[in-house]
Every structure is written in C-alpha cells, then in structure tokens.
Design a protein around this motif. Structure first.
Motif, PDB file in Angstrom:
ATOM      1  N   ASN A 260      67.405  50.923  96.033  1.00 49.18           N
ATOM      2  CA  ASN A 260      68.161  50.843  97.279  1.00 49.18           C
ATOM      3  C   ASN A 260      67.812  49.596  98.093  1.00 49.18           C
TER       4      ASN A 260
ATOM      5  N   MET B 223      65.270  48.273  99.184  1.00 52.28           N
ATOM      6  CA  MET B 223      64.288  48.311 100.264  1.00 52.28           C
ATOM      7  C   MET B 223      63.258  47.197 100.085  1.00 52.28           C
TER       8      MET B 223
ATOM      9  N   SER C 103      76.243  43.922  99.904  1.00 51.92           N
ATOM     10  CA  SER C 103      75.536  44.128 101.155  1.00 51.92           C
ATOM     11  C   SER C 103      74.488  45.225 100.989  1.00 51.92           C
TER      12      SER C 103
ATOM     13  N   ILE D 218      73.242  46.971 103.137  1.00 48.66           N
ATOM     14  CA  ILE D 218      73.573  48.090 104.005  1.00 48.66           C
ATOM     15  C   ILE D 218      74.513  49.046 103.295  1.00 48.66           C
ATOM     16  N   ALA D 219      75.497  48.477 102.588  1.00 51.37           N
ATOM     17  CA  ALA D 219      76.413  49.331 101.845  1.00 51.37           C
ATOM     18  C   ALA D 219      75.677  50.053 100.725  1.00 51.37           C
ATOM     19  N   VAL D 220      74.728  49.341 100.102  1.00 50.94           N
ATOM     20  CA  VAL D 220      73.943  49.961  99.031  1.00 50.94           C
ATOM     21  C   VAL D 220      73.195  51.174  99.570  1.00 50.94           C
ATOM     22  N   ARG D 221      72.546  50.998 100.718  1.00 52.26           N
ATOM     23  CA  ARG D 221      71.708  52.079 101.233  1.00 52.26           C
ATOM     24  C   ARG D 221      72.522  53.248 101.748  1.00 52.26           C
ATOM     25  N   ARG D 222      73.782  52.975 102.066  1.00 53.65           N
ATOM     26  CA  ARG D 222      74.655  54.056 102.485  1.00 53.65           C
ATOM     27  C   ARG D 222      74.877  55.005 101.323  1.00 53.65           C
ATOM     28  N   ARG D 223      74.916  54.437 100.118  1.00 59.24           N
ATOM     29  CA  ARG D 223      75.198  55.257  98.946  1.00 59.24           C
ATOM     30  C   ARG D 223      73.939  55.758  98.262  1.00 59.24           C
TER      31      ARG D 223
ATOM     32  N   MET E 137      67.088  57.479 100.758  1.00 60.04           N
ATOM     33  CA  MET E 137      65.671  57.558 100.406  1.00 60.04           C
ATOM     34  C   MET E 137      64.911  58.490 101.328  1.00 60.04           C
TER      35      MET E 137
ATOM     36  N   VAL F  49      74.818  61.463 105.370  1.00 60.88           N
ATOM     37  CA  VAL F  49      75.781  60.383 105.136  1.00 60.88           C
ATOM     38  C   VAL F  49      76.443  60.525 103.766  1.00 60.88           C
TER      39      VAL F  49
END
Lengths: 324, 297, 300
Positions: free
Chosen positions: B87, B89, B115, B117-122, B125, B200
């Motif tokens: 993700n 990080m 992005s 941010i888009a990765v972490r939305r999906r 963690m 989310v």
C-alpha cells in the motif's frame, strides 16, 4: 562526637575523617537561596512598583479606566493606553499566528529534515534582531513608506462598511497602531513558531500513518490527526506570544505614533502602556510618575496572568500527549 | 551461517546483493484455492532499499483473492517491508526505493501516473499498535468516508454501523458512539481500527502483527474476525506467532534474513511459499523447517 | 515448481489514478500557503538586515567605534559611539557575572535538590513565567529599589538586565542538568562523594556545554535590551569606565535616542550603532551554537 557520621569512615584516624560536611550543607543552602531568588524578585517587583503607584490609584481610583490622560491638567485616566496595548497585541496575533502555525507545520510535516535546520535558523534570526533595531528601522524606513500605502488603502476603502471602520479615517500615519502591531508580529513569530513546532512534533507517528493508510492526503492527515492532537499546546504557544506582544516596549514606543487616542482606525497614531512609560517616564513627576508606574503594575499583572495560563495550558496538553 | 554460504556459492551475481538471494524460492500451490482463485497481487523480483540498505531482495509471490496469506519469519527478514510495499506506505520513509514489479489487479502499483492515495483507498492497513484517532468512535470510523467526500449524515450513520458490525464491535459501543476512541481497551481499539479501515470498503486489508500488542482473549476475537472478513476482503497478515498463522491463514510465506559475511551485509528474502498446511507439516526448505519447528529465531 | 505469473486480464481493469481534483487542489493549496508563511518571514528580516548593513556600514570606522558621542545635530562623520560600545560591554558583562552563577545555582536547586517537591515545582513554574515579564518592568523595579537611592549607574542597569537574564539561565541550565544521566551521579556517590561534590565535580562538567551555550544566548538577548536601561543608567557622551558608579550609556539606549532625532547625522550614527549591536548579538549567537556543537554530549 558520639553520633555516627556516615561521612567519616569507621575506625579511621586520618585527619580528613573528622571534616564535617559543612560544605555540603552550605552548598545546598546556596542552591535553595538561588532558587527562591526568583520568587523573592517577583514578589519584590509586585510590592515595590505597587507602592510607587499607590498615589495614582488613590488619586484616580476607578477613573484610571477613563480615557483622560492629561498630565498638565492633572488627569490620569489610562484607558487609551490599555486600549492600545490590547489592539496592538490583537493585530500582532492575527498576523503572526497563522504564519507561525504555517511554518511549524511546514517544518514538521512537509520539508525534509535536512531542509528544516536552515529554515529554523532563519526564523530564529528574527529573534536575534534587537527590539530597538526593529524600532529604528520601523520609524525611519518603514513608517514613511507605509504612510503612502496606508493613505491609498484608506481612500480606497472609503464607504465600504467594515473595512473603512478599520482602515479608513482622516488621521493616517506611518507610525500607527497597525505598524506597531505588524512589527510586534515579526517579533513574536519566532517564539510562537518554535513552541507550536514542539507541540506538533509530538503527534505520534503511528496516528499519522493510520490516516495515510486510509488514503488521506497530507492536508487531510494534518487536519484530521495532527491538529486535534496539537491544538491545546498551540493555544498555549499563542498565549505566550500574546504575553510577549503586550509587554514589548521599545519597538512599540518608536512606531506607535505617541498619540493617546482611542479609535477603531488602525492606521491612526496611538499609544500603549509600555510605550508611554518608555517615552514619558523621564519627564514625569508626582502622580504622573505614579501613573506610569501604575501602568507598569497593570502590565506586570496582565503578563503574569497570561503567562501562567499559557504555561498551564502547554503543560496540560503535553501531559495528555504523553499519557494518551 | 554456513548454510547460506553453501547456497550462495555458484550463483552468478547480477549485482553483489543478487548473489545473496540464494536459490529460487520454493513456491507450491494447493490443488484448491481457498478463495475465488483470482490473482490480486502479482509481485515479481521486488526489492526495497532504505537509502543504501537493501532490506528485501528479489521477492516473487502471488497473492490470491479472498484468502488470508500470512508472512512469517524472524525479525529483519523483510515481512513488514514487503507488506508496506503493497500500500505504498514505504513512500513515507525518506530514501525508500522499490525496484521490480508489483501488480495489483493488473495495474502497476508503482506506475508513473499512480497516486498513492488512490492505492491506499483500495488497500487498507491495520497496525500493530492500535492507533485510534483522538476523536469520537463515530468520527474515527467516519474519517475515511468523509475525506472521500461523503457528507450525508444518514449514509455516514449507515456506514459507521455497518463497519462496526463488520468489526464485531457494534454491540459494545453502539450506545457510546460519541465517546473518545482513546478510551477503548486494546482489543476494542484494534477492532475500531479495523472498522475504520473497512469503512472505506477497500479491496485488500493488510495487517501488520495486528494482535501482537493484545491479550490472548482479544487476539482470539481478532482472529475470528479475520475469518469473517475473508469473504469480503483479501487479507495479508504479518505475524510473529506461528500458531496464529496456522489458525487463520490459507497460505503462508516464509521470509529469512540472508547474511553475506563477505560483504557484511544482510537482506530479507522469500524462501518458501505454499499452503499453510504444507509449510507447517511438510516444509521443503531446511530453513523453513528450522523456523517452524522452533529451532531458529 | 514456480507459479505461472502473468497478470491476468481482469473484468474491471483497475485504475489507480489521482483522487478527485478538489482534494488534490486543496492539498496543494495548503502546501503553498505553508511555504508562503515561511517566505513572508523572510521579507521583513531581509529588509531590516539589508538596511542596517547598508546604512550602518557606511559610517562604521575605527574612529566611529572609538570616538565620543557628539551632539545630535552634528553630521555623520563627526564623533562615534565609543562610550556606548564600552557601556554595553561592561554593563552586560556585569549582568552576566551576577545572573549566570545565580541562575546555574537555581537550576541546581530545581534539578538536584528540589526534585519532585512542591517548592521546586513552584520555582520552576515561576521561572518560566518570569521569562515572560516585560523587560520594562525590570527597569521600573530596579529604578524603584536602587536608582532612587543610589542614582544612575552601570550597576543599576546591570541589575535590571540580571533580573531579565536570571530566569532564562535557570531554565536553560535546568534542561541541561536534566539530560545528565543518573548513572554518573550514582557512580560518584558510590565513591563516597557528598552531594555538593557530586554536583560540582561530575554533573556540572557533564552539562557545561549546554549551560554555557544557554548563557551565551541569554547574553545575546541582554545586549539588545533597552527598556531595563532606560531609567537606571542615565546618559553620557563620553566613556565611563567605572561600571559601578556614575551615569553610563549603551548601544541600545543611543539607538533609541537617535531614532527620534530629526538630524541626519544623529540618524546615521544610530544606524552605525544598530549595525554594531546586531553584530555583537550575532557573535554571541554563533558562539552559542559553536559551543553546543562542540560540547553537547548528552543532547542527542
């Protein structure tokens, strides 16, 4: 000498063995006395200045809170100076606080650690410039230039409700409430920045990671995690800045305009407590002098109270941050 | 260790550290996938550097949908580093660099126009130490949806309830949603963090030793939760606890610290990846065997 | 057996592109504002320093630094700020000699002797509070207590400055003492030393770098202070080498005076004094940083 003295080795006959630890006790007392010195000095300040101001308080009573300062006519109402102190401090805070918090956030959240050091040095340089030099520059260089700017603004806002209330008026001067507030803002920025930064830096990294892991942008992380965590401490930092702004004397004395008036027009010349003390003490006498002393007493009391609240707030939020 | 030197001898090294990788990892697949069988992450020859230090070398492994995959191995073997690479990080660490390929559902995670941010939305963690925000329980769970633009009060209420139920926390907190998230016990706080993460509606939930800071009863609750969540999400968990891996995971990847005494460097590598049953009952690599039988660290 | 690793074609090819533009824009805007906040501080700082250097440098000369102070109306090339420089140096030195030892002792009390006791907490808290007391109050205080009785003198000014420096030195010294690990103290006690001995021979030397650095910063601040000196030292135009008696003057006092003068000569001398003062303060600040860098053992 039948008591057992732990400093003396048992059974020792060396002459050193009989040396009593007088030095130890003496030193401890010396340290204690030095510590208490702070409390003693603060108490002495309060007492001695109040004594000197007594004749003013008794002569004027509650009239000290009227806008009526006229030594020649034996009138010493100090409201104009109290107003000026408040106004310039407010202007200073309004200008300095967003900038300071912005820099603090910049340092903790945005820039690389390597870049942070030079930025901190630059901000600290603002603090190295002595107050009197700010004042010198303020009155000889900034004020003449500012006068033109202020005049343009004042004519520009003519007629617009809120703006003309603050920035309009006939009496426009480079040396004015606003200039004093602006220079005070320059002077308090370093301390508000450094204290805010200390507080903001204690935000636990794991909380920040939690926000990022949810797909937050940096600003969303700051407003969602850093700010709720730090706001208490930042309030404390702001209060300390307020204390500093209220008491800052010399720069204000030079650029505030030296006119004891109460007006909403920030571009008008004004006065505040520390400035009038600095400017007029030398030629003061009798109740006049007592009046200036008395304003010193008021200033002392205000700043002590503000500082106590500020330190209390900062400590409480630091404790909460450690405990949470 | 002599074992690693034996394995390293004879390798043609592309670069100094490549020679440290040792033999190809042993990757075996069970006949039946536990989930849908779709490939979620396709990782090929991935390495991560922190500055000059190569933390992980040439990791290749596939992660499959609706399964729980466990990463096990001793400290420093790179398990968390690989997890955080999923993700992005690691982006938060200055000087971190990722080489190799990581595909998520066919898209390159480290592509130029991707992005984080888009990765972490999906890809969400959950962290080792529960980290509820200094906000109310409601606001903790609502944080994610809010930053994604959800403002409607009713929908937020629904999302909060659904997420808290999904994290098996609803019944315990439904009457005190406005109280601070910091006031919860360790196990509850971790479930709050899980609720926050699933609010989310991510695709994948990564868990970095989610129960290691919790007491045994809370740990059990989290493990039960993982089984429930498996049907909705793909889960990858890093764990130090081998029993936990056997209890919850379908597949297990064993990571190992490879030391090269010649250059005095070390790095983490993937040694073996198979169904959990196979890893623990029939490990093929001697190092895996040493680890799972407790002979090694 | 290795896995067949081709990325499979998926029903929905996932797009990992940027989040909605309003979130990104807001983020970028906030970052710009934060940078702007810093830039905004550069402007006044730059202006002041450039002006002081430009206007001051043109008048600085050996003669300027050593001549007596002329009447304001005289032009810039006459006279100088010699007495003010001497005054600043001697008054600040005296203030330092008074405030620093007392400050260190106070810090020793708070950290070594007072511990968690209520009195020590009060002293620490009130020292913090005292750092916020306006400097003019110190001037009024010493005026009342000393100047009324003993007339103007450098000593009066030094006392006022010492009141200002004391809490600053206490707090910074205390921070340094806190950093010294207890294991050092224990080692010394174990050898049979008394508390005073432990403190003076082990703790102080361990913290000396930070303490000196903190003291230098306090001195830097004191050199620039005007308000405490306004009512306590009077004014002179030639050097008074006796800091203990007789009126005196200082760079900040002269700058304050000259700032309100209408004459070019006086103003020019004011700028010269300002540059001198800034340089002095700067030297102390640099010295403080050097000491920190060189001696800070326990500051990591």
């Amino acid at each position: 000498m039948t008591q057992v003295d732990p400093a003396i080795p048992a059974g020792s006959t060396s002459p050193l063995a009989h040396r009593r630890p007088l030095g130890d006790r003496g030193f401890a007392l010396l340290a204690l006395a030095s510590g208490l010195l702070v409390l003693v000095v603060l108490a002495l300040i309060a007492i001695s200045t109040s004594q000197q101001a007594a004749s003013w308080f008794s002569a004027e009573g509650l009239k000290i809170f009227t806008n009526n300062w006229n030594p020649a006519a034996n009138q010493f109402g100090a409201l104009a100076f109290i107003y000026g102190t408040a106004i310039t401090a407010v202007i200073a805070l309004v200008l300095a606080v967003p900038v300071s918090i912005g820099i603090a956030l910049l340092l903790t959240e945005v820039v690389q650690p390597r870049l942070a050091r030079p930025i901190v040095y630059v901000v600290d340089l603002l603090a190295v410039v002595p107050s009197v030099v700010w004042g010198l520059w303020g009155i000889l260089v900034f004020a003449p230039w500012a006068q033109h700017v202020y005049s343009s603004i004042a004519s520009g806002v003519n007629g617009i409700p809120v703006l003309s209330f603050l920035f309009g008026g006939q009496n426009i001067s480079g040396a004015s409430f606003f200039t004093a507030g602006l220079i005070l803002a320059f002077m308090i920025t370093p301390i508000v920045t450094s204290l805010s930064r200390e507080v903001i830096a204690t935000t636990p990294s794991i909380d920040k990671q939690g926000a990022y892991a949810l797909g937050a942008t940096r600003w969303e992380m700051i407003s969602g995690v850093v700010w709720p965590h730090s706001k208490g401490g930042v309030v404390g930092a702001v209060l300390l800045g307020l204390g500093r702004a209220m008491g800052e004397t010399i720069a204000a004395a030079l650029v505030i305009g030296s006119s004891a008036t109460i007006t909403s027009h920030l571009f008008a010349p004004g006065y505040n407590m520390p400035a009038v003390i600095a400017n007029q003490f030398g030629e003061s006498y009798g109740v006049f002098r007592a009046g200036l002393m008395g304003m010193g007493v008021l200033l002392f009391a205000f700043t002590i109270i503000v500082n106590i609240i500020a330190r209390g707030v900062v400590e409480r939020s630091a404790r909460r941050a450690r405990g949470a | 260790m002599e074992q690693s030197e034996q394995n390293v001898a004879g390798q043609t090294g592309k670069k100094a550290t490549a020679s440290m990788r040792g033999p190809e990892p042993l990757v075996r697949h069970p006949a039946e996938p536990a989930g849908t069988g779709n490939l979620i992450f396709d990782v090929r020859d991935m390495s991560v550097w922190y500055g000059g230090f190569q933390a992980v070398t040439d990791v290749t492994l596939p992660i499959y949908e609706n399964e729980i995959t466990a990463f096990i191995g001793s400290s420093g073997s790179g398990k968390s580093t690989v997890l955080r690479a999923f993700n992005r990080m690691n982006d938060l660490v200055p000087g971190a660099r990722v080489a190799g390929e990581m595909y998520y559902r066919g898209a390159n995670l480290y592509g130029a126009d991707v992005s984080p941010i888009a990765v972490r939305r999906r890809i969400g963690m959950v962290f080792q130490k529960p980290n509820p925000f200094p906000k109310s329980i409601y606001d903790n769970v609502a944080y994610g949806p809010r930053i994604n633009g959800e403002r409607n009060r009713h929908r937020l209420d629904e999302i909060v309830e659904r997420s808290l139920r999904g994290a098996a926390l609803w019944d315990e907190v439904k009457n005190r949603l406005k109280t601070s998230g910091l006031a919860l016990s360790g196990g509850q706080a971790q479930r709050l963090c899980i609720a926050r993460t699933i609010a989310v509606e991510p695709d994948v939930v990564l868990m970095d030793e989610p129960a290691s800071a919790l007491d045994p009863i809370s740990t059990g609750a989290i493990e039960d939760l993982m089984h429930e969540l498996k049907s909705r999400f793909t889960i990858v968990i890093v764990t130090h606890n081998m029993q936990q891996a056997t209890r919850v995971s379908d597949r297990t990847a064993f990571f190992y610290v490879l030391t090269d005494s010649a250059s005095d460097t070390r790095t983490g590598v993937l040694v073996e990846y198979a169904s959990t049953k196979q890893i623990f009952e029939d490990p093929q690599d001697s190092r895996t065997q040493a680890y799972v039988t407790g002979r090694m660290g | 057996m290795t896995v067949a690793a081709q990325p499979q074609a998926h029903p929905q090819k996932v797009s990992l592109r940027e989040p909605p533009s309003w979130r990104r824009t807001k983020n970028q805007l906030m970052t710009v504002l934060m940078v702007l906040a810093f830039v905004v501080t550069l402007v006044p700082l730059g202006f002041v320093l450039v002006t002081v250097i430009a206007k001051g440098a043109s008048i600085i000369s050996w003669s300027f630094l050593t001549s007596s102070i002329p009447p304001p109306v005289l032009p810039a090339n006459v006279g100088g700020m010699g007495p003010a420089i001497v005054g600043t140096l001697e008054i600040t030195a005296l203030a330092t000699v008074i405030a620093v030892p007392l400050g260190i002792l106070g810090a020793i009390y708070i950290n070594e002797y007072g511990g968690k006791g209520f009195l020590a907490q009060v002293v620490r808290f009130m020292s913090d509070v005292m750092t916020g007391v306006p400097s003019i109050i110190m001037g009024l205080f010493i005026f009342t207590l000393w100047t009324l009785r003993f007339q103007y003198s450098g000593l009066g000014g030094a006392l006022a400055l010492a009141c200002l420096m004391l809490p600053v030195v206490i707090r910074s010294s205390e921070e340094m003492l806190k950093l010294v690990p207890d294991s050092l103290r224990e080692g010394s006690y174990a050898l049979g030393a008394t508390k005073a001995r432990v403190t003076v021979t082990v703790v102080l030397p361990a913290a000396v770098g930070g303490i000196v650095s903190g003291a230098l910063l306090a001195v830097a601040r004191a050199t620039g202070e005007t308000a405490p000196l306004l009512f306590t030292i009077g004014i002179v135009t030639s050097v008074n080498a006796n800091v203990f008696s007789g009126s005196n003057t200082s760079l900040p006092s002269q700058i304050f005076l000259n700032a309100t003068q209408p004459y070019d000569g006086a103003q020019a001398r004011g700028w010269g004094a300002a540059l001198t003062l800034v340089v002095i303060a700067f030297i102390f600040m640099i010295a403080a940083r050097l000491v920190t860098a060189r001696f800070a053992r326990y500051q990591r």
